[in-house]
Motif scaffolding. Structure first.
Motif, PDB file in Angstrom:
ATOM      1  N   UNK A 353       0.827  -1.200   0.000  1.00  0.00           N
ATOM      2  CA  UNK A 353       0.000   0.000   0.000  1.00  0.00           C
ATOM      3  C   UNK A 353       0.866   1.256   0.000  1.00  0.00           C
ATOM      4  N   UNK A 354       0.445   2.246  -0.760  1.00  0.00           N
ATOM      5  CA  UNK A 354       1.141   3.536  -0.814  1.00  0.00           C
ATOM      6  C   UNK A 354       0.786   4.360   0.419  1.00  0.00           C
ATOM      7  N   UNK A 355       1.799   5.017   1.010  1.00  0.00           N
ATOM      8  CA  UNK A 355       1.592   5.817   2.217  1.00  0.00           C
ATOM      9  C   UNK A 355       1.460   7.315   1.907  1.00  0.00           C
ATOM     10  N   UNK A 356       1.526   7.659   0.628  1.00  0.00           N
ATOM     11  CA  UNK A 356       1.535   9.069   0.232  1.00  0.00           C
ATOM     12  C   UNK A 356       0.112   9.581  -0.002  1.00  0.00           C
ATOM     13  N   UNK A 357      -0.086  10.856   0.249  1.00  0.00           N
ATOM     14  CA  UNK A 357      -1.356  11.490  -0.073  1.00  0.00           C
ATOM     15  C   UNK A 357      -1.397  11.818  -1.564  1.00  0.00           C
ATOM     16  N   UNK A 358      -2.577  12.091  -2.071  1.00  0.00           N
ATOM     17  CA  UNK A 358      -2.715  12.449  -3.480  1.00  0.00           C
ATOM     18  C   UNK A 358      -1.908  13.698  -3.814  1.00  0.00           C
ATOM     19  N   UNK A 359      -1.873  14.645  -2.893  1.00  0.00           N
ATOM     20  CA  UNK A 359      -1.111  15.869  -3.125  1.00  0.00           C
ATOM     21  C   UNK A 359       0.374  15.574  -3.204  1.00  0.00           C
ATOM     22  N   UNK A 360       0.885  14.696  -2.332  1.00  0.00           N
ATOM     23  CA  UNK A 360       2.305  14.338  -2.377  1.00  0.00           C
ATOM     24  C   UNK A 360       2.652  13.642  -3.690  1.00  0.00           C
ATOM     25  N   UNK A 361       1.771  12.759  -4.145  1.00  0.00           N
ATOM     26  CA  UNK A 361       2.009  12.058  -5.411  1.00  0.00           C
ATOM     27  C   UNK A 361       2.042  13.057  -6.560  1.00  0.00           C
ATOM     28  N   UNK A 362       1.074  13.980  -6.583  1.00  0.00           N
ATOM     29  CA  UNK A 362       1.010  14.963  -7.662  1.00  0.00           C
ATOM     30  C   UNK A 362       2.241  15.866  -7.666  1.00  0.00           C
ATOM     31  N   UNK A 363       2.689  16.290  -6.495  1.00  0.00           N
ATOM     32  CA  UNK A 363       3.877  17.138  -6.418  1.00  0.00           C
ATOM     33  C   UNK A 363       5.127  16.388  -6.879  1.00  0.00           C
ATOM     34  N   UNK A 364       5.227  15.150  -6.465  1.00  0.00           N
ATOM     35  CA  UNK A 364       6.411  14.354  -6.809  1.00  0.00           C
ATOM     36  C   UNK A 364       6.499  14.154  -8.316  1.00  0.00           C
ATOM     37  N   UNK A 365       5.378  13.739  -8.924  1.00  0.00           N
ATOM     38  CA  UNK A 365       5.391  13.515 -10.371  1.00  0.00           C
ATOM     39  C   UNK A 365       5.512  14.826 -11.144  1.00  0.00           C
ATOM     40  N   UNK A 366       5.028  15.932 -10.559  1.00  0.00           N
ATOM     41  CA  UNK A 366       5.115  17.223 -11.219  1.00  0.00           C
ATOM     42  C   UNK A 366       6.511  17.805 -11.253  1.00  0.00           C
TER      43      UNK A 366
END
Length: 497
Positions: A353-366
């Motif tokens: 399971x991923x422990x990241x929030x949607x915002x963290x994922x979006x920032x990381x990929x951005x």
């Protein structure tokens, strides 16, 4: 008393050696040496090295005013390679050595206080410059970054005392028997889809982004890519070796035909990646010229550093501008990048399971940026293999490097014929790509529908056509069919995001 001599040397600018004349005048006046012509600190310090070397080798340093001019004066001179030509010009001006013989050479080398000639980076570039000037080259006998070139004689100087007879020994060159130490694809279990993608990359000089969780095999797959690349041809060897020679790196593998593979750490600065400094030094993208540039942990790089890749990826060169002018560096490379889908690495992972929030994922990929992603031809998701396939891997093998390399060779041979008959798919212009792909109406409709549904830019459409043309070349097909387009479009889909 007015004694004068002019000899030839060169100065590295980018990866080229620019001709420089060393003019020496010995005249009456206060004893001392003055160097003019925009010298840097290393050139100005050569005064003391030259004096000590001349005396150590049994020559006489003139007890008069010595003026050294490095022409053209508008070019900034850098490095310690001016020691040998300055000392030679002083000795020739005072009649201690034969000036006529020395005028046949382009002289480059650093002097020790004992008069020994030390190597300086860029021997191959100096050799190219000497050939253009119709001169012979004289550098340190210990230079290890040279290569045999036609129409230029290269000689090695051990010490300043060798100038008495100008009988220099032939320069030695590195042995050309190095081999790539890249792992074999046969040792990588599973990942057949990723191997297929990397075969397409090798066949068509494309860029690829491998995305997946930690430990899925992204770095191993990328490291195995050089094992299926064709060897460098003669022109490519000289191009790549010049860059490595100027950077002070070994050219042994390059001259053996092994394509460069540069693995760059994410802490690398912009100057370290694209080149810079004063004087301008080639960066990693130039050291990867005609080879592979591997960026691991792509989102961890500074966004500004990554965006600096955009122009070199399009043009195959990078231009570094300074106050004294612009320097062009070659940078035609295959970009291979690896990335985790999120900070913890398990976004989309079916097992963890991923422990990241949607915002963290979006920032990381951005952090990578859409313009750069749009310039990468293939996007491939890499997942962990089943443990059983690894444990029992000794009894089962997938595609090996030898098999994949054979496919790459056949595709490149077909592409060479096809370029003469149908056009060059390496063009970035959509019209040229459409002309050499020869799409029928059904294929055009398929491409249009895919472009609309995926909101492809004009560049994205061109990238799909380029990959489809490579896939068709691997199938030795004159025309790009629907099956080739479907596979190419599939590599534009980022399933992990």
């Amino acid at each position: 008393m007015h004694l004068q001599c002019v000899l030839k040397t060169a100065c590295i600018r980018g990866v080229r050696a620019v001709p420089v004349e060393v003019e020496v005048v010995v005249s009456r006046g206060l004893p001392g040496m003055t160097i003019v012509g925009m010298p840097d600190a290393a050139v100005r310090e050569s005064q003391e090295r030259v004096r000590a070397a001349i005396r150590a080798c049994g020559f006489t340093m003139p007890a008069d005013k010595v003026v050294v001019n490095l022409a053209p004066s508008s070019l900034r001179k850098a490095g310690s390679g001016f020691d040998l030509p300055i000392a030679a010009a002083i000795l020739a001006a005072t009649g201690q050595v034969d000036a006529a013989k020395l005028r046949e050479y382009l002289l480059v080398g650093e002097l020790s206080l004992e008069g020994k000639v030390r190597p300086v980076p860029g021997t191959l570039s100096y050799a190219c410059c000497a050939r253009e000037q119709g001169l012979r080259l004289a550098v340190s006998y210990d230079a290890a970054d040279g290569a045999p070139l036609s129409d230029v004689e290269q000689r090695g100087v051990r010490a300043l005392g060798d100038l008495r007879r100008c009988d220099f020994a032939p320069l030695r060159f590195p042995a050309q028997d190095a081999r790539s130490d890249a792992p074999d694809f046969g040792a990588i279990y599973g990942h057949e889809a990723a191997k297929r993608a990397l075969q397409i990359v090798a066949a068509g000089d494309h860029g690829i982004l491998l995305t997946g969780p930690p430990g899925s095999g992204k770095s191993m797959l990328a490291s195995a890519l050089p094992s299926i690349l064709p060897p460098l041809d003669e022109e490519e060897r000289i191009e790549s070796a010049r860059v490595h020679s100027v950077a002070g790196e070994s050219v042994e593998g390059i001259l053996s035909g092994v394509r460069p593979f540069r693995k760059v750490h994410h802490s690398t600065s912009m100057a370290g990646l694209v080149g810079g400094g004063s004087p301008v030094r080639p960066g990693e993208i130039s050291l990867a010229h005609n080879g592979v540039l591997f960026l691991d942990e792509l989102p961890e790089f500074s966004p500004a550093v990554l965006q600096a890749l955009r122009q070199p990826m399009e043009q195959g060169r990078v231009v570094v501008t300074r106050a004294d002018g612009s320097v062009e560096l070659p940078s035609r490379f295959m970009l291979v990048a690896a990335a985790n889908p999120c900070p913890c690495g398990h976004y989309g992972d079916p097992d963890i399971a991923c422990r990241c929030t949607d915002l963290q994922v979006a920032r990381y990929q951005g952090r990578v940026g859409g313009p750069l992603l749009d310039r990468i031809d293939l996007h491939v998701d890499v997942w962990r293999c089943d443990p059983a396939s690894i444990i029992e891997g000794a009894h089962r093998t997938g595609a090996t490097s030898e098999e994949l390399r054979a496919g790459v060779r056949e595709a490149r041979e077909f592409a060479s014929w096809r370029r003469d008959a149908l056009g060059d798919a390496r063009s970035r212009k959509t019209d040229d790509l459409l002309r050499c792909c020869r799409l029928d109406e059904r294929s055009k409709s398929l491409l249009e529908a895919a472009a609309r549904s995926m909101n492809m830019s004009g560049r994205g459409i061109a990238r799909v056509l380029s990959v489809a043309r490579t896939v068709a070349d691997m199938a030795q097909s004159r025309d790009v069919g629907e099956e080739h387009l479907v596979e190419a479009v599939g590599f534009r889909v980022r399933r992990g995001s």
